[in-house]
Enzyme design. Structure first.
Site, PDB file in Angstrom:
ATOM      1  N   ASP A  61      -5.242  -2.399  -1.339  1.00 43.63           N
ATOM      2  CA  ASP A  61      -5.389  -3.559  -0.330  1.00 43.63           C
ATOM      3  C   ASP A  61      -6.202  -3.298   1.042  1.00 43.63           C
ATOM      4  O   ASP A  61      -5.674  -3.411   1.938  1.00 43.63           O
ATOM      5  CB  ASP A  61      -4.077  -4.334   0.074  1.00 43.63           C
ATOM      6  CG  ASP A  61      -4.423  -5.713   0.707  1.00 43.63           C
ATOM      7  OD1 ASP A  61      -5.219  -6.258   1.035  1.00 43.63           O
ATOM      8  OD2 ASP A  61      -3.321  -6.153   1.360  1.00 43.63           O
ATOM      9  N   ASN A 103       5.259  -4.420   7.402  1.00 43.07           N
ATOM     10  CA  ASN A 103       6.013  -5.264   6.713  1.00 43.07           C
ATOM     11  C   ASN A 103       6.575  -4.718   5.425  1.00 43.07           C
ATOM     12  O   ASN A 103       7.416  -4.915   4.695  1.00 43.07           O
ATOM     13  CB  ASN A 103       5.198  -6.675   6.378  1.00 43.07           C
ATOM     14  CG  ASN A 103       6.080  -7.464   5.645  1.00 43.07           C
ATOM     15  OD1 ASN A 103       7.181  -7.767   6.067  1.00 43.07           O
ATOM     16  ND2 ASN A 103       5.520  -7.727   4.679  1.00 43.07           N
ATOM     17  N   HIS A 104       5.487  -3.739   5.061  1.00 37.33           N
ATOM     18  CA  HIS A 104       5.584  -3.304   3.627  1.00 37.33           C
ATOM     19  C   HIS A 104       5.009  -1.823   3.496  1.00 37.33           C
ATOM     20  O   HIS A 104       4.277  -1.590   4.386  1.00 37.33           O
ATOM     21  CB  HIS A 104       5.030  -4.158   2.551  1.00 37.33           C
ATOM     22  CG  HIS A 104       3.433  -4.591   2.795  1.00 37.33           C
ATOM     23  ND1 HIS A 104       3.439  -5.807   3.659  1.00 37.33           N
ATOM     24  CD2 HIS A 104       2.489  -3.971   3.129  1.00 37.33           C
ATOM     25  CE1 HIS A 104       2.369  -6.161   4.015  1.00 37.33           C
ATOM     26  NE2 HIS A 104       1.559  -4.931   3.543  1.00 37.33           N
ATOM     27  N   GLN A 169       3.111  -3.719  -2.910  1.00 39.33           N
ATOM     28  CA  GLN A 169       3.508  -3.745  -1.403  1.00 39.33           C
ATOM     29  C   GLN A 169       4.850  -3.972  -1.257  1.00 39.33           C
ATOM     30  O   GLN A 169       5.257  -5.151  -0.600  1.00 39.33           O
ATOM     31  CB  GLN A 169       2.354  -4.665  -0.734  1.00 39.33           C
ATOM     32  CG  GLN A 169       0.968  -4.139  -0.620  1.00 39.33           C
ATOM     33  CD  GLN A 169       0.258  -5.213   0.072  1.00 39.33           C
ATOM     34  OE1 GLN A 169       0.128  -6.342  -0.332  1.00 39.33           O
ATOM     35  NE2 GLN A 169      -0.745  -4.474   0.683  1.00 39.33           N
ATOM     36  N   ASP A 171       8.224  -4.688   0.281  1.00 43.23           N
ATOM     37  CA  ASP A 171       8.543  -4.944   1.570  1.00 43.23           C
ATOM     38  C   ASP A 171       9.774  -4.170   2.210  1.00 43.23           C
ATOM     39  O   ASP A 171      10.737  -3.775   1.549  1.00 43.23           O
ATOM     40  CB  ASP A 171       9.337  -6.458   1.774  1.00 43.23           C
ATOM     41  CG  ASP A 171       8.306  -7.558   2.136  1.00 43.23           C
ATOM     42  OD1 ASP A 171       7.324  -7.459   1.514  1.00 43.23           O
ATOM     43  OD2 ASP A 171       8.509  -8.292   3.279  1.00 43.23           O
ATOM     44  N   ARG A 199      -2.591  -3.630  16.368  1.00 39.33           N
ATOM     45  CA  ARG A 199      -2.677  -5.090  15.808  1.00 39.33           C
ATOM     46  C   ARG A 199      -1.596  -5.027  14.828  1.00 39.33           C
ATOM     47  O   ARG A 199      -1.731  -4.248  13.645  1.00 39.33           O
ATOM     48  CB  ARG A 199      -4.077  -5.213  15.124  1.00 39.33           C
ATOM     49  CG  ARG A 199      -4.274  -6.417  14.483  1.00 39.33           C
ATOM     50  CD  ARG A 199      -4.268  -6.386  12.947  1.00 39.33           C
ATOM     51  NE  ARG A 199      -4.645  -7.525  12.337  1.00 39.33           N
ATOM     52  CZ  ARG A 199      -4.297  -8.001  11.073  1.00 39.33           C
ATOM     53  NH1 ARG A 199      -3.331  -7.201  10.437  1.00 39.33           N
ATOM     54  NH2 ARG A 199      -4.403  -9.024  10.642  1.00 39.33           N
ATOM     55  N   ASP A 201       0.441  -6.100  11.804  1.00 36.49           N
ATOM     56  CA  ASP A 201       0.087  -7.000  10.589  1.00 36.49           C
ATOM     57  C   ASP A 201       1.354  -7.793  10.266  1.00 36.49           C
ATOM     58  O   ASP A 201       2.400  -7.206  10.410  1.00 36.49           O
ATOM     59  CB  ASP A 201      -0.003  -5.993   9.558  1.00 36.49           C
ATOM     60  CG  ASP A 201      -0.597  -6.553   8.291  1.00 36.49           C
ATOM     61  OD1 ASP A 201      -1.543  -7.445   8.219  1.00 36.49           O
ATOM     62  OD2 ASP A 201       0.202  -6.354   7.305  1.00 36.49           O
ATOM     63  N   GLU A 243      -0.485 -10.508  14.525  1.00 41.39           N
ATOM     64  CA  GLU A 243      -1.325 -11.484  13.685  1.00 41.39           C
ATOM     65  C   GLU A 243      -0.090 -12.386  13.327  1.00 41.39           C
ATOM     66  O   GLU A 243       0.994 -11.878  12.636  1.00 41.39           O
ATOM     67  CB  GLU A 243      -1.819 -10.581  12.397  1.00 41.39           C
ATOM     68  CG  GLU A 243      -2.302 -11.524  11.479  1.00 41.39           C
ATOM     69  CD  GLU A 243      -2.141 -10.934   9.854  1.00 41.39           C
ATOM     70  OE1 GLU A 243      -2.971 -11.564   9.019  1.00 41.39           O
ATOM     71  OE2 GLU A 243      -1.333 -10.369   9.449  1.00 41.39           O
ATOM     72  N   HIS A 309     -11.494 -10.086   8.762  1.00 36.49           N
ATOM     73  CA  HIS A 309     -11.479  -9.525   7.417  1.00 36.49           C
ATOM     74  C   HIS A 309     -10.922 -10.215   6.399  1.00 36.49           C
ATOM     75  O   HIS A 309     -10.936  -9.771   5.214  1.00 36.49           O
ATOM     76  CB  HIS A 309     -10.929  -7.928   7.599  1.00 36.49           C
ATOM     77  CG  HIS A 309      -9.560  -8.013   7.988  1.00 36.49           C
ATOM     78  ND1 HIS A 309      -8.979  -8.492   9.127  1.00 36.49           N
ATOM     79  CD2 HIS A 309      -8.501  -7.456   7.104  1.00 36.49           C
ATOM     80  CE1 HIS A 309      -7.546  -8.515   8.825  1.00 36.49           C
ATOM     81  NE2 HIS A 309      -7.223  -7.956   7.837  1.00 36.49           N
ATOM     82  N   ASP A 310     -10.072 -11.195   6.794  1.00 33.46           N
ATOM     83  CA  ASP A 310      -9.500 -11.972   5.534  1.00 33.46           C
ATOM     84  C   ASP A 310     -10.154 -13.232   5.554  1.00 33.46           C
ATOM     85  O   ASP A 310     -11.123 -13.611   6.062  1.00 33.46           O
ATOM     86  CB  ASP A 310      -8.049 -12.270   6.174  1.00 33.46           C
ATOM     87  CG  ASP A 310      -6.983 -11.164   6.180  1.00 33.46           C
ATOM     88  OD1 ASP A 310      -7.443 -10.241   5.406  1.00 33.46           O
ATOM     89  OD2 ASP A 310      -6.261 -10.974   6.929  1.00 33.46           O
TER      90      ASP A 310
END
Ligand code: GLC
Ligand code: CA
Length: 561
Positions: A61, A103-104, A169, A171, A199, A201, A243, A309-310
């Protein structure tokens, strides 16, 4: 406790190591390559770089699947290269923030490997498990259409694990105090190597309660305060840029009423309504989004952006608004993603129409907050819709018309450079644009320079002025006895507006900062202005002696504000 509020008036540039510049010729960008392009970035005038994830990763990812938080992926270089890089940035007065993906982890992270293979491992409880399939396993996917569930059975562990994102991924159990301590250690590590912040996530998911029996996860906002305290204890000017695509009513929970949580957040609310305004020339909903996101602590700041980027997530618009944006900018199914967004880059969305691209950037640069731009947008790069999901907008930077856009000497770049057609590197590249004074690149450089000279936008208070026309948005900023008025006509037709810039009974000249077209008030103090199609204006209220008039404190001289 805060040493420096640099982020209130910065220009942030987002790039990903893998697609920026490949120095060693293996087809993947690297730190050596980025180092060689630092003067380009310095010349562009950006004051902060935000690097996408570059830690050791299986790269399933784009690096948002970390397998070792304390290392640079060997494909990008070494920790030594990283420190050379932060040092070189420091020499140029550029700050570096990096993605913090906590987060993961990747399912290849040794913590997860230990957790799945041994129920008695201390790492077992670092993740979120369930013995049976949770009832809500088919809900809450972040990537609908691609991701099938949020719980996956692991044969080795003989249990189900939770993953808000892709199944590779898992968590982290962020409520576990040991995990929390490790996350702080990761932040401390990179701060020590020279970064000025993170940044962060997926913040709403980091702080959400996790577990098989959790149906309505509550946010644990205290976590944000502890992250904030930690980074600031280690480095007084370090920031957390979250984010968090949340509703405006929750903004203050994330910033903290006393400004003691996240320093910055991306303004997704404004971003989505901005695209609606670009699509329909109706600035009403954008004005509303600006008003509802206005309340914030004085030390907090919005990150404003166009594309990242998303995908362009349109999930906060009404169905009707979303369809209007789809129709204008992503009519084809292949341009849409996850039932909620558009995966294209900015320039192709705006049909490579220079007037509209300038309008969009001018508007973004003058919205309340700190602008964040994406690599390649400064030259108007396109996308490659043949690549899956979000990869279409993550192609290598186009530096020149040499093979592979000058990105690599390899015959096989890891991700193909866009070639041929309107957006191919043969036509769109930094080298050609550098030589052309009217190019997008030189325009961007000039607008960044001007934006830095307008700290009113980053620091000041704003008001929306009446223009009597829904297609023209007028904002006025005030800071330290200086005023700035910015106007944007989102329509493809010219129009005349009558503007009362003030409210304080001041009648003054408006000095155009971008051209010789100044405006004098009429007898009533109003300005009559003709805006061309997609036109924009940056005006100083009063004259160019504003620096002489600038006061050290806010408000009128003598007033103690
Ligand atoms: C964030 C990133 C996105 C990534 C996801 C999972 O949304 O912006 O690129 O896929 O988190 O880490
Ligand atoms: Ca390389």
């Amino acid at each position: 406790m805060i040493r420096d509020l640099w982020y209130k008036n910065a220009v942030i540039y987002n790039l990903s190591l893998s697609t920026f510049m490949d120095a060693n010729g293996d087809g993947i960008g690297d730190f050596q390559g980025l180092l060689r392009r630092l003067d380009y970035l310095h010349g562009l005038g950006v004051t902060c770089l935000w690097l996408g994830p570059f830690q050791t990763s299986p790269l399933k990812d784009d690096g948002y699947d970390v397998a070792d938080y304390y290392n640079v992926d060997p494909r990008y270089g070494t920790l030594g290269d990283f420190v050379e890089f932060t040092h070189a940035c420091e020499q140029r007065g550029i700050r570096v923030i990096i993605d913090l993906v906590i987060n993961h982890t990747s399912d290849q992270h040794p913590w997860f490997k230990a957790a799945r293979s041994d129920p008695d491992s201390k790492y077992r409880d670092w993740y979120v498990w369930s013995d049976s399939k949770p009832e809500n396993a088919d809900q809450g996917m972040v990537f609908p259409g691609v991701q099938k569930s949020t719980w996956t059975y692991d044969r080795e562990a003989k249990a189900w694990y939770f993953h808000r994102f892709y199944k590779f991924q898992p968590d982290l159990n962020t409520a576990n105090p040991e995990v929390h301590a490790e996350l702080l250690k990761i932040m401390g590590f990179w701060i020590q190597l020279g970064v000025a912040g993170f940044r962060m996530d997926a913040v709403p998911f980091i702080i959400a309660e996790k577990g098989a029996d959790v149906t309505k996860p509550k946010e644990q906002f205290g976590m944000l305060r502890s992250f904030r305290e930690f980074v600031q204890w280690r480095r007084g000017d370090a920031v957390l840029l979250a984010e968090a695509n949340i509703l405006p009513e929750d903004d203050l929970e994330y910033f903290g009423v006393d400004g003691d949580r996240c320093h910055m957040m991306f303004n997704f609310q404004v971003n989505q309504h901005l695209f609606y305004a670009l699509a329909t020339a109706d600035t009403g909903p954008l004005a509303k989004a600006l008003e509802v996101t206005k309340p914030r602590p004085a030390t907090a700041q919005w990150g404003t952006f166009l594309r990242n980027h998303d995908e362009l997530d349109l999930g906060r618009l009404t169905e009707e608004q979303r369809q209007a944006v789809f129709a204008a900018f992503g009519p084809d199914k292949s341009m849409q993603l996850y039932d909620r967004g558009i995966r294209r880059r900015l320039a192709p969305m705006l049909h490579a129409d220079r007037r509209r691209i300038e309008l969009a950037y001018s508007l973004m640069f003058t919205l309340p907050g700190t602008p964040v731009i994406r690599y390649g947008d400064e030259i108007g790069m396109g996308d490659d819709l043949s690549l899956p999901e979000r990869n279409c907008a993550r192609t290598p930077m186009q530096w020149s018309d040499e093979p592979h856009g000058g990105f690599t000497k390899s015959d096989e770049p890891d991700s193909p450079v866009i070639s041929g057609g309107v957006f191919g590197y043969e036509r769109i590249n930094a080298a050609i644009q550098r030589r052309d004074p009217e190019s997008m690149l030189n325009w961007t450089e000039r607008i960044i320079r001007m934006r830095k000279e307008c700290p009113e936008i980053g620091w000041g208070d704003f008001r929306i002025l009446k223009t009597g026309r829904p297609e023209v948005l007028a904002l006025r900023y005030d800071w330290r006895n200086n005023g700035l008025v910015v106007l944007h006509n989102l329509s493809d037709k010219p129009c005349e507006i009558v503007l009362d810039v003030d409210g304080h009974g001041e009648t003054c000249r408006l000095v155009n900062l971008l051209s010789e077209d100044h405006s004098e008030p009429d007898a009533e103090g109003r300005h009559r202005l003709v805006m061309e199609a997609y036109g924009y204006r940056w005006f100083r209220v009063g004259g160019l002696d504003y620096l002489l008039r600038r006061t050290e404190a806010n408000g009128k001289p003598g007033e103690n504000v």
